[in-house]
Enzyme design. Sequence first.
Site, mmCIF file in Angstrom:
data_model
loop_
_atom_site.group_PDB
_atom_site.id
_atom_site.type_symbol
_atom_site.label_atom_id
_atom_site.label_comp_id
_atom_site.label_asym_id
_atom_site.label_seq_id
_atom_site.Cartn_x
_atom_site.Cartn_y
_atom_site.Cartn_z
ATOM 1 C CE LYS A 10 38.995 -29.942 38.586
ATOM 2 N NZ LYS A 10 37.763 -29.270 38.983
ATOM 3 C CD GLN A 23 34.332 -29.488 37.836
ATOM 4 O OE1 GLN A 23 35.228 -30.011 38.481
ATOM 5 N NE2 GLN A 23 34.488 -28.322 37.241
ATOM 6 C CG ASP A 46 36.668 -27.325 44.930
ATOM 7 O OD1 ASP A 46 37.585 -27.015 44.154
ATOM 8 O OD2 ASP A 46 35.670 -27.989 44.587
#
Length: 303
Positions: A57, A101, A124
């Site tokens: 990422k 994460q 997200d």
Amino acid sequence: MNAIPSVKLIDGKATAARVLADVRTHVARLRESGLQPGLAVVLVGTDAASQVYVRNKVLRAGEVGIRSLEQRLPSDASQAQLLELIEQLNRDPDVHGILVQLPLPAHIDEHQVVQAIDPLKDVDGFHSHNVGGLAQGRSVLTPCTPSGCMRLLRDACGELRGKHAVVVGRSNIVGKPMAALLLQADCTVTVVHSRSRDLQALCRQADIVVAAVGKPRLIDADWLKPGAVVIDVGINRIEEDGRSRLVGDVDFAAALPRVSAITPVPGGVGPMTIAYLMKNTLLALDLQRQAAQQERTPCLSPC
Ligand code: GUN
């Protein structure tokens, strides 16, 4: 071996490259006006797969000109430490997107952590503000993997309206938001899961199958209607013939002769997740600018 007709293969790598090229152009324009999008990626602990995802990422962000900020906390970091870090990132005007994460270490309350992220920075799309907004069909930040799947489906199918889509799996990260996005696109949506009766018969009715269960090659040709379009979200590592390899939730070789289009694993959905994370970072920046604008505009009606 016969070559696979390319029209059948949904090439996520190529589509992701196109999405990223658009993001790069948009970022370059923003930077000319003195604004650089920023993405903070938070990793708690040393989970091997999470470290790889986070590294990818951060790398991809750099490639498109997004400033990335990698924040690592040790496995034994407390809930309070993590919440304090999120608060700091919420306040930082140079950070437009925040991603923590998952999974987090067992002693940390994942829900509380996700809810602590500013919904306008929640790239997200996991905060309940965004989950609720998606369910209501409002324009909010939506989870990256299902958003990437929708792009692949639109490219592969054209019009989605009226198609019967079966989503296999009901996770918060993929299955549920995928169903909401398909519904928004006017599909008829069925969600099946481990407790569903006669999974196979339900899948066989589908024009579109989205497989997101994490079970290697669960779905074989018998589960699929001839001509179905298949999106395989599964990434499962298996040992086969003395080798370690990645396979999806769909038996690709068995399904291929039966379907009209299918994503391979790897090279299908995977690259789209990161591409949509970058796209969401730009969207987050835009939403924050709109919110700031609204704050500056005096309310003219009695309110
Ligand atoms: N772990 C597995 N998938 C995801 C994802 O899409 N976002 C985050 N934050 N963690 C994940």
